[in-house]
Structures are given as C-alpha cells and as structure tokens.
Design a protein around this motif. Structure first.
Motif, PDB file in Angstrom:
ATOM      1  N   VAL A  95      70.138 -13.140 -59.739  1.00 32.14           N
ATOM      2  CA  VAL A  95      70.047 -13.907 -58.498  1.00 32.14           C
ATOM      3  C   VAL A  95      68.618 -14.363 -58.284  1.00 32.14           C
ATOM      4  CG1 VAL A  95      71.954 -12.599 -57.486  1.00 32.14           C
ATOM      5  CG2 VAL A  95      69.594 -11.939 -56.961  1.00 32.14           C
ATOM      6  N   GLU A  96      68.489 -15.467 -57.586  1.00 34.23           N
ATOM      7  CA  GLU A  96      67.175 -15.993 -57.209  1.00 34.23           C
ATOM      8  C   GLU A  96      67.261 -16.494 -55.781  1.00 34.23           C
ATOM      9  OE1 GLU A  96      65.801 -18.894 -60.069  1.00 34.23           O
ATOM     10  OE2 GLU A  96      66.563 -17.697 -61.743  1.00 34.23           O
ATOM     11  N   PHE A  97      66.128 -16.389 -55.079  1.00 35.01           N
ATOM     12  CA  PHE A  97      66.054 -16.904 -53.725  1.00 35.01           C
ATOM     13  C   PHE A  97      65.529 -18.331 -53.789  1.00 35.01           C
ATOM     14  CE2 PHE A  97      67.240 -13.206 -51.408  1.00 35.01           C
ATOM     15  CZ  PHE A  97      66.895 -12.152 -52.224  1.00 35.01           C
ATOM     16  N   ASP A  98      66.276 -19.280 -53.286  1.00 35.50           N
ATOM     17  CA  ASP A  98      65.892 -20.679 -53.442  1.00 35.50           C
ATOM     18  C   ASP A  98      64.791 -21.081 -52.476  1.00 35.50           C
ATOM     19  OD1 ASP A  98      68.921 -22.016 -51.869  1.00 35.50           O
ATOM     20  OD2 ASP A  98      67.245 -20.882 -51.061  1.00 35.50           O
ATOM     21  N   GLY A  99      64.128 -22.131 -52.848  1.00 41.01           N
ATOM     22  CA  GLY A  99      63.055 -22.678 -52.026  1.00 41.01           C
ATOM     23  C   GLY A  99      61.749 -21.948 -52.181  1.00 41.01           C
ATOM     24  N   LEU A 100      61.722 -20.880 -53.005  1.00 44.03           N
ATOM     25  CA  LEU A 100      60.506 -20.100 -53.206  1.00 44.03           C
ATOM     26  C   LEU A 100      60.238 -19.977 -54.697  1.00 44.03           C
ATOM     27  CD1 LEU A 100      61.349 -17.178 -50.740  1.00 44.03           C
ATOM     28  CD2 LEU A 100      59.890 -19.145 -50.277  1.00 44.03           C
ATOM     29  N   ARG A 101      59.006 -19.728 -55.048  1.00 43.11           N
ATOM     30  CA  ARG A 101      58.683 -19.549 -56.464  1.00 43.11           C
ATOM     31  C   ARG A 101      58.686 -18.063 -56.825  1.00 43.11           C
ATOM     32  NH1 ARG A 101      53.708 -20.822 -57.717  1.00 43.11           N
ATOM     33  NH2 ARG A 101      52.954 -20.827 -55.586  1.00 43.11           N
ATOM     34  N   THR A 102      59.720 -17.388 -56.388  1.00 41.30           N
ATOM     35  CA  THR A 102      59.795 -15.945 -56.618  1.00 41.30           C
ATOM     36  C   THR A 102      60.618 -15.629 -57.851  1.00 41.30           C
ATOM     37  OG1 THR A 102      61.656 -15.873 -55.099  1.00 41.30           O
ATOM     38  CG2 THR A 102      59.486 -15.345 -54.199  1.00 41.30           C
ATOM     39  N   GLU A 103      60.573 -14.354 -58.227  1.00 43.23           N
ATOM     40  CA  GLU A 103      61.183 -13.943 -59.471  1.00 43.23           C
ATOM     41  C   GLU A 103      62.706 -13.888 -59.377  1.00 43.23           C
ATOM     42  OE1 GLU A 103      59.238 -12.184 -57.499  1.00 43.23           O
ATOM     43  OE2 GLU A 103      59.770 -10.040 -57.470  1.00 43.23           O
ATOM     44  N   ALA A 104      63.337 -13.821 -60.552  1.00 46.56           N
ATOM     45  CA  ALA A 104      64.766 -13.552 -60.659  1.00 46.56           C
ATOM     46  C   ALA A 104      64.988 -12.049 -60.649  1.00 46.56           C
ATOM     47  CB  ALA A 104      65.311 -14.156 -61.952  1.00 46.56           C
ATOM     48  N   PHE A 105      66.126 -11.635 -60.107  1.00 52.46           N
ATOM     49  CA  PHE A 105      66.512 -10.225 -60.085  1.00 52.46           C
ATOM     50  C   PHE A 105      67.772 -10.062 -60.925  1.00 52.46           C
ATOM     51  CE2 PHE A 105      63.560  -8.968 -56.801  1.00 52.46           C
ATOM     52  CZ  PHE A 105      63.338 -10.153 -56.121  1.00 52.46           C
ATOM     53  N   PHE A 106      67.831  -8.955 -61.655  1.00 50.66           N
ATOM     54  CA  PHE A 106      68.927  -8.753 -62.591  1.00 50.66           C
ATOM     55  C   PHE A 106      69.707  -7.481 -62.299  1.00 50.66           C
ATOM     56  CE2 PHE A 106      68.536 -11.906 -65.933  1.00 50.66           C
ATOM     57  CZ  PHE A 106      67.277 -12.417 -65.690  1.00 50.66           C
ATOM     58  N   GLY A 107      71.009  -7.539 -62.580  1.00 50.41           N
ATOM     59  CA  GLY A 107      71.793  -6.331 -62.651  1.00 50.41           C
ATOM     60  C   GLY A 107      71.488  -5.597 -63.943  1.00 50.41           C
ATOM     61  N   GLN A 108      72.107  -4.426 -64.078  1.00 53.56           N
ATOM     62  CA  GLN A 108      71.850  -3.594 -65.258  1.00 53.56           C
ATOM     63  C   GLN A 108      72.566  -4.096 -66.494  1.00 53.56           C
ATOM     64  OE1 GLN A 108      69.068  -2.009 -64.534  1.00 53.56           O
ATOM     65  NE2 GLN A 108      69.832  -0.139 -65.448  1.00 53.56           N
ATOM     66  N   GLY A 109      73.467  -5.049 -66.313  1.00 49.82           N
ATOM     67  CA  GLY A 109      74.153  -5.600 -67.465  1.00 49.82           C
ATOM     68  C   GLY A 109      75.454  -4.885 -67.783  1.00 49.82           C
ATOM     69  N   THR A 110      76.339  -5.604 -68.448  1.00 54.04           N
ATOM     70  CA  THR A 110      77.605  -5.045 -68.941  1.00 54.04           C
ATOM     71  C   THR A 110      77.618  -5.202 -70.452  1.00 54.04           C
ATOM     72  OG1 THR A 110      78.808  -5.605 -66.927  1.00 54.04           O
ATOM     73  CG2 THR A 110      80.117  -5.288 -68.939  1.00 54.04           C
ATOM     74  N   ARG A 111      77.666  -4.071 -71.128  1.00 57.59           N
ATOM     75  CA  ARG A 111      77.684  -4.096 -72.602  1.00 57.59           C
ATOM     76  C   ARG A 111      79.131  -4.121 -73.056  1.00 57.59           C
ATOM     77  NH1 ARG A 111      73.997  -2.829 -76.601  1.00 57.59           N
ATOM     78  NH2 ARG A 111      72.503  -2.230 -75.005  1.00 57.59           N
ATOM     79  N   LEU A 112      79.540  -5.246 -73.621  1.00 59.18           N
ATOM     80  CA  LEU A 112      80.925  -5.449 -74.031  1.00 59.18           C
ATOM     81  C   LEU A 112      81.035  -5.400 -75.541  1.00 59.18           C
ATOM     82  CD1 LEU A 112      83.894  -6.355 -73.623  1.00 59.18           C
ATOM     83  CD2 LEU A 112      83.054  -8.710 -73.552  1.00 59.18           C
ATOM     84  N   THR A 113      81.975  -4.595 -76.013  1.00 62.10           N
ATOM     85  CA  THR A 113      82.304  -4.539 -77.438  1.00 62.10           C
ATOM     86  C   THR A 113      83.764  -4.899 -77.582  1.00 62.10           C
ATOM     87  OG1 THR A 113      80.682  -2.788 -77.802  1.00 62.10           O
ATOM     88  CG2 THR A 113      82.352  -3.125 -79.513  1.00 62.10           C
ATOM     89  N   VAL A 114      84.032  -5.884 -78.425  1.00 58.56           N
ATOM     90  CA  VAL A 114      85.409  -6.321 -78.669  1.00 58.56           C
ATOM     91  C   VAL A 114      85.807  -5.882 -80.079  1.00 58.56           C
ATOM     92  CG1 VAL A 114      87.014  -8.258 -78.697  1.00 58.56           C
ATOM     93  CG2 VAL A 114      85.037  -8.291 -77.160  1.00 58.56           C
ATOM     94  N   VAL A 115      86.919  -5.165 -80.157  1.00 60.49           N
ATOM     95  CA  VAL A 115      87.350  -4.631 -81.465  1.00 60.49           C
ATOM     96  C   VAL A 115      88.697  -5.218 -81.869  1.00 60.49           C
ATOM     97  CG1 VAL A 115      86.041  -2.523 -81.147  1.00 60.49           C
ATOM     98  CG2 VAL A 115      88.425  -2.635 -80.370  1.00 60.49           C
TER      99      VAL A 115
END
Lengths: 115, 112
Positions: A95-115
């Motif tokens: 996510v990012e806050f618009d209208g500002l030059r601020t950083e992006a924030f991230f979730g921890q991620g989802t590690r997907l393995t397809v077998v």
C-alpha cells in the motif's frame, strides 16, 4: 504508517486449483498493489487494486488468471486461478499513501508452491 | 519515465567487511529515495529513506546519501554481519500520485 496483515503466509496447492490471498490494512489507503516475486527474482507488479472498480492489470497479467477484489479502502484479495507449477512464487500486497512522496508498505507475503 | 538501476549480485563479503551497493535513478522532479531489505522468507521492510538532496538516511549501521548531481543513492555499511544477509532493493517515489518504482534487488551474502 500502515500495518498490513496478509494471509495465508504459505500454502502448497495442487495444479488446476485456485488460491485466494487476503490483505488487510489497519488504516484506509487509496493505493493498494499486488506483486509477484518468482524464486530469486525481483518484484513484478501484477495489478493495482482499485476500490469500487475493476483492478488495473500490468502487461502480461489478466483478470481471468488473477482476479482481484477491493470492496473497501482497507481490504483486498488476489486469487491465483487454475494454478500451474509456474505460479509458484511469493505474492506480496503493498500500500502507498497518495499525494505524498512516502514509502510503500508491504505485507509479509504469501509463499505459494504449486505441485 | 522513472527507473532505478542497482548493481547486480550476488555480493559475497566476509564478516566485518565494508559494504557498498550502488544505486542510480532516473526521475522527473525531486523524488524520495528508499532502501528496502528482504530477509529470507519475509516481505520487504523499509531500511532507510531520504526525501531531498544531500539528505542522509541511516538505520542499523546502514547509510545512504541522496546525491542529486550524480542521481545516486548508494547503500553503505562499515562492518557487515552474517545477519545482514538479505536482498536489498533501491526504490524511488516521485511527487504527486505516482507509485514507488523498485530496482531489481541485490542479494548480499555475508560469510563468517
């Protein structure tokens, strides 16, 4: 700032099935994005999740394969449909806050393995 | 358009060595600049940032200085530790409603 909860954190799925990943933010944000990170690779933007309208997809990504929902300003889902082993990746919500030059924030991620 | 170029890895260093990871950028106006770190199995975390020319961002012993004349934001650390092993991403965000643009990432491996 923003705290992002993403789940599941990891999953192992059978080919041909679908997985829905959830992203919950602790504050209202306008700009929400989904990225893919293939093993050993950099980030690739899949789409921008737009609240109340269809997501905006990057070149090489289509809605039928990666449907996205954004019902409000704090929540989004990404579905990986009809999975194949090539879909094995880390999927990240940002996510990012618009209208500002601020950083992006991230979730921890989802590690997907397809077998 | 906006772009970020960072040195290719992997970078392998011995513990206590000096680290530099180069990053240059192309952008209109005066973007904010960032370094993110991704530890194995995790998402990206903001490491440091600088929002205007000559600003120095610092955190956990890492530093980077916003050099507008050379359009660079090189990451440095005087003495790396094994726990610094991770992938490092340089990024920028221009003004207005434009989103963050990321570099391709540099993998750092620190050996004892």
């Amino acid at each position: 700032s923003a705290v992002i909860s993403q789940k599941p954190s990891r999953d192992i799925c059978q080919r041909g099935t679908s997985l829905t990943i959830q992203c919950q933010v602790d504050s209202q944000v306008t700009m929400m994005f989904w990225y893919r990170q293939q093993p050993g690779q950099s980030l690739t933007l899949i789409a921008t999740a737009n609240q109340g309208s269809e997501a905006t997809y990057e070149s090489g990504f289509v809605i039928d394969k990666f449907p996205i929902s954004r019902p409000n300003l704090t929540f989004s889902t990404l579905t990986v449909s009809n999975m194949s082993p090539e879909d094995s990746s880390i999927y990240l919500c940002s996510v990012e806050f618009d209208g500002l030059r601020t950083e992006a924030f991230f979730g921890q991620g989802t590690r997907l393995t397809v077998v | 358009g906006n772009s970020v170029t960072q040195m290719e890895g992997p970078v392998t260093l011995s513990e206590e060595a000096f680290l530099t990871i180069n990053c240059t950028y192309t952008a209109t106006g005066y973007p904010s600049l960032f370094w993110y770190v991704q530890y194995p199995g995790e998402g990206l975390q903001l490491l440091l940032k600088a929002t205007k020319a000559d600003d120095k961002g610092s955190n956990k012993g890492f530093e980077a200085t916003y050099r507008k004349e050379t359009t660079s934001f090189h990451l440095e650390k005087g003495s790396v530790q094994v726990s610094d092993s991770a992938v490092y991403f340089c990024a920028l965000r221009p003004g207005g409603y434009q989103k963050v643009t990321f570099g391709t990432g540099t993998k750092l491996q620190v050996i004892p």
